[in-house]
Design an enzyme around this catalytic site. Sequence first.
Site, PDB file in Angstrom:
ATOM      1  N   ASP A   1       0.859  -1.186   0.000  1.00  0.00           N
ATOM      2  CA  ASP A   1       0.000   0.000   0.000  1.00  0.00           C
ATOM      3  C   ASP A   1       0.894   1.234   0.000  1.00  0.00           C
ATOM      4  O   ASP A   1       1.521   1.552   1.009  1.00  0.00           O
ATOM      5  CB  ASP A   1      -0.901   0.028   1.237  1.00  0.00           C
ATOM      6  CG  ASP A   1      -2.012  -1.004   1.213  1.00  0.00           C
ATOM      7  OD1 ASP A   1      -1.910  -1.980   0.437  1.00  0.00           O
ATOM      8  OD2 ASP A   1      -2.970  -0.859   1.991  1.00  0.00           O
TER       9      ASP A   1
ATOM     10  N   LYS B   1     -10.072   0.066  -2.016  1.00  0.00           N
ATOM     11  CA  LYS B   1      -9.930  -0.197  -0.585  1.00  0.00           C
ATOM     12  C   LYS B   1     -10.363   1.033   0.197  1.00  0.00           C
ATOM     13  O   LYS B   1      -9.831   2.128  -0.008  1.00  0.00           O
ATOM     14  CB  LYS B   1      -8.488  -0.561  -0.234  1.00  0.00           C
ATOM     15  CG  LYS B   1      -8.266  -0.837   1.263  1.00  0.00           C
ATOM     16  CD  LYS B   1      -6.847  -1.310   1.539  1.00  0.00           C
ATOM     17  CE  LYS B   1      -6.574  -1.442   3.026  1.00  0.00           C
ATOM     18  NZ  LYS B   1      -5.199  -1.920   3.320  1.00  0.00           N
TER      19      LYS B   1
ATOM     20  N   LYS C   1      -6.932   3.269  -2.995  1.00  0.00           N
ATOM     21  CA  LYS C   1      -7.295   3.231  -1.576  1.00  0.00           C
ATOM     22  C   LYS C   1      -7.600   4.654  -1.114  1.00  0.00           C
ATOM     23  O   LYS C   1      -6.911   5.603  -1.508  1.00  0.00           O
ATOM     24  CB  LYS C   1      -6.142   2.625  -0.778  1.00  0.00           C
ATOM     25  CG  LYS C   1      -6.328   2.565   0.726  1.00  0.00           C
ATOM     26  CD  LYS C   1      -5.125   1.881   1.381  1.00  0.00           C
ATOM     27  CE  LYS C   1      -5.141   1.978   2.891  1.00  0.00           C
ATOM     28  NZ  LYS C   1      -3.950   1.363   3.514  1.00  0.00           N
TER      29      LYS C   1
END
Length: 223
Positions: free
Chosen positions: A92, A182, A154
């Site tokens: 991430d 996400k 995300k």
Amino acid sequence: MESKQIAHYIDHTALTAEKTEADILKLCDEAIAHQFFSVCINSGYIPLAKQKLAHSNVKICTVVGFPLGANLTSVKAFETEQAIAAGANEIDMVINVGWIKSGKWQAVQEDIQGVLNACHGVPLKVILETCLLTKEEIVRACEICKALQVAFVKTSTGFNKGGATVEDVTLMKQTVGNIGVKASGGIRDTQTALAMINAGATRIGASAGIAIVNGLKDTDTGY
């Protein structure tokens, strides 16, 4: 949605600075017990988590350029390579918000591309930090991520002034299509998690995973 189904959406998260080895081992035990998709941890704890999760299906997710995203691309790429070598299954990364605000979109794209190259096929999620972006900036960042074919976009680090919103998740999903979304930051109960999933989220980042699967509200104010 049953608890086992929602559990598989969750990256069970512990990213605050004071987390101890005992905290990480507990996080892993909880992830195994509840069948969460992954644990999301800082890279220094990857070897510990890898050993603990060796005989489970739980993945290891880690963060790169976290939480500000303002590192040199070469630093992010090196951090990515080292994390994967240590055992990370997903990355991430935080986008460079300052470059977005400066209109340096080519640099933003090259930054993501540099980390994506370092992943060598390991799934990459790009954290936009939506609370700092306009709707137009969210869309353009998502378009770049879609063009580069990253695994996910995300919403948030959970370390800034705001987290995931249904509105932003909806906008992101509409923009990226089949790429994963996400939702993370401030998701602390079942109702909120389900709202994010219904809006298009395909993964949930939360430290309140147990509260989410149990249908309870967690009162902690962390990630």
